[in-house]
Design an enzyme around this catalytic site. Sequence first.
Site, PDB file in Angstrom:
ATOM      1  N   LYS A 111       2.617  10.073   0.555  1.00 32.41           N
ATOM      2  CA  LYS A 111       2.129   9.740   0.548  1.00 32.41           C
ATOM      3  C   LYS A 111       2.151   8.138   1.102  1.00 32.41           C
ATOM      4  O   LYS A 111       3.385   7.472   0.682  1.00 32.41           O
ATOM      5  CB  LYS A 111       1.191   8.880  -0.169  1.00 32.41           C
ATOM      6  CG  LYS A 111       0.065   8.594   0.259  1.00 32.41           C
ATOM      7  CD  LYS A 111      -1.336   8.204  -0.793  1.00 32.41           C
ATOM      8  CE  LYS A 111      -3.342   7.369  -0.340  1.00 32.41           C
ATOM      9  NZ  LYS A 111      -3.679   7.608  -1.498  1.00 32.41           N
TER      10      LYS A 111
ATOM     11  N   SER B 176      -7.686   8.135  -0.798  1.00 30.54           N
ATOM     12  CA  SER B 176      -7.316   7.862   0.797  1.00 30.54           C
ATOM     13  C   SER B 176      -5.825   8.488   0.237  1.00 30.54           C
ATOM     14  O   SER B 176      -5.054   9.040   1.829  1.00 30.54           O
ATOM     15  CB  SER B 176      -6.409   6.469  -0.441  1.00 30.54           C
ATOM     16  OG  SER B 176      -5.715   6.550  -0.747  1.00 30.54           O
TER      17      SER B 176
ATOM     18  N   SER C   5      -8.693   8.681  -4.976  1.00 29.05           N
ATOM     19  CA  SER C   5      -8.000   8.488  -4.009  1.00 29.05           C
ATOM     20  C   SER C   5      -6.917   9.984  -4.590  1.00 29.05           C
ATOM     21  O   SER C   5      -6.516  10.433  -3.739  1.00 29.05           O
ATOM     22  CB  SER C   5      -7.490   7.620  -4.289  1.00 29.05           C
ATOM     23  OG  SER C   5      -8.060   6.577  -3.247  1.00 29.05           O
TER      24      SER C   5
END
Length: 481
Positions: free
Chosen positions: A86, A161, A185
């Site tokens: 990520k 996210s 997230s």
Amino acid sequence: MPPTDTTALTDLDAHALSALIHSRQASCREVMQAYLARIHALNPAANALVSLRPDDALLREADERDAQLARGQSQGWLHGIPQAIKDTAQVQGLPTTYGSPLLRAATAAGDSLYVARMKAAGAIVIGKSNMPEFGLGSHTYNPLFGPTPNAWDTTVTAGGSSGGAAVALALRLLPVADGSDFMGSLRNPAGWNHVFGLRPSQGRVPGWPRPEVFVSQLATDGPMARSVRDLALLLQTQAGPDPRVPLALAAEPAGFVPPPDARAKGLRIAWLGDLDGRLAMDDGVLAVCEQALQRLQGGGAHVEPAALGFDAEAVWQAWLLWRRALVAPAVAAALALPGATRAQVKPEALWELDQAQGLDFNAFMHAAQVRSAFHHHLLGLFERYDLLALPTAQVWPFAIGETWPRHVAGRAMQTYHQWMEVTLYATFAGLPAISVPAGFHHNGRWPMGLQLIGRPQGDAALLHAAQAYENLVPALIARRP
């Protein structure tokens, strides 16, 4: 028997792929070639993976892993397995952009701690996974790389996210994935893409490097996977203390991987639903989650409706203060870069920054006391229950061109993240929480997750319960976009 084509390789869960590599039924080069072929075919439309490294460099690393195996050496269970990190985490030599044009040139000089641990276990980092700008808002889009559509319906959001990670998993662009979780997230995109996402206990996966290591404990890194076993194996790799992170938890002696035959019998689950009407919910969300709970009941769990029993508005207000206090410094640091202007930052990030101006220490301490009281209150609930259950999201995946839902079930949302309020309770109390696939909207295209929250530091027990659930719903878990 070895797979007959590259599609079979990318269909495998990470632990099965690892076994195939270590038994020499598939080479690391073959695995890398299979994933690169799928990425080149699907990622241009999916936009889940960004900052990809060159194929020839990745194939050379795969060859090095094969040479190690030929010498009888294995780095670990991730040996030769492709992984994209990520874009909040640092990977040496790759950009760490946070989806912000202000950080497009921010190349990492070293690895984040959990990335270093994954590399040490043999993972080959192929690039980064897409995310919202500064990780704010559960909708993966940013001005650097653009939006990541849902794996099941490209007209709607993937969530966020960790949206790129969830889509890459669902589309078999990665065998397992990492992410981070502040306000759902890891959980929200997992629920919306029909995979598993675990927010570990506070301190379970230590964050390093970070500019502050005592107070900044609301965000945590963690694993995402298509099976509970993979989820637990990746957590086992990421977790463990580090002297640079003073609030990191000690290692779990027995590990986190649950027995494959885990059962739900005897589990006591409190269904919190919409918190007695506190949380605005899209039609059908509660019903899908209740169906998932009925499956657990069918496996011997005891499920009953329960009240939170704490002032949810007080929690919300305390949360708002903590969040802006922790988000604002990162936004301010980006704006302090040469040439940076407010016009280059999304409105939601500027709102957090502006709300934090003049933040009073006494107000922050009051919010900290509310947080402490809330944590202690939940301990009382866990005297009666093993798990607390909530939906993973309050809405179905919304149109990809919409920045965030302004209304939910006829109610106006007062902030860009109020529609995600359902995810903050585990975060604020420092508890482990997992999103498991619950089912689908009646249109068959939009997944939803059920959020199970465990006791303090109860990551292993939570994964055991998730494995029991997975064992009850094999047909549901097997569905794929």
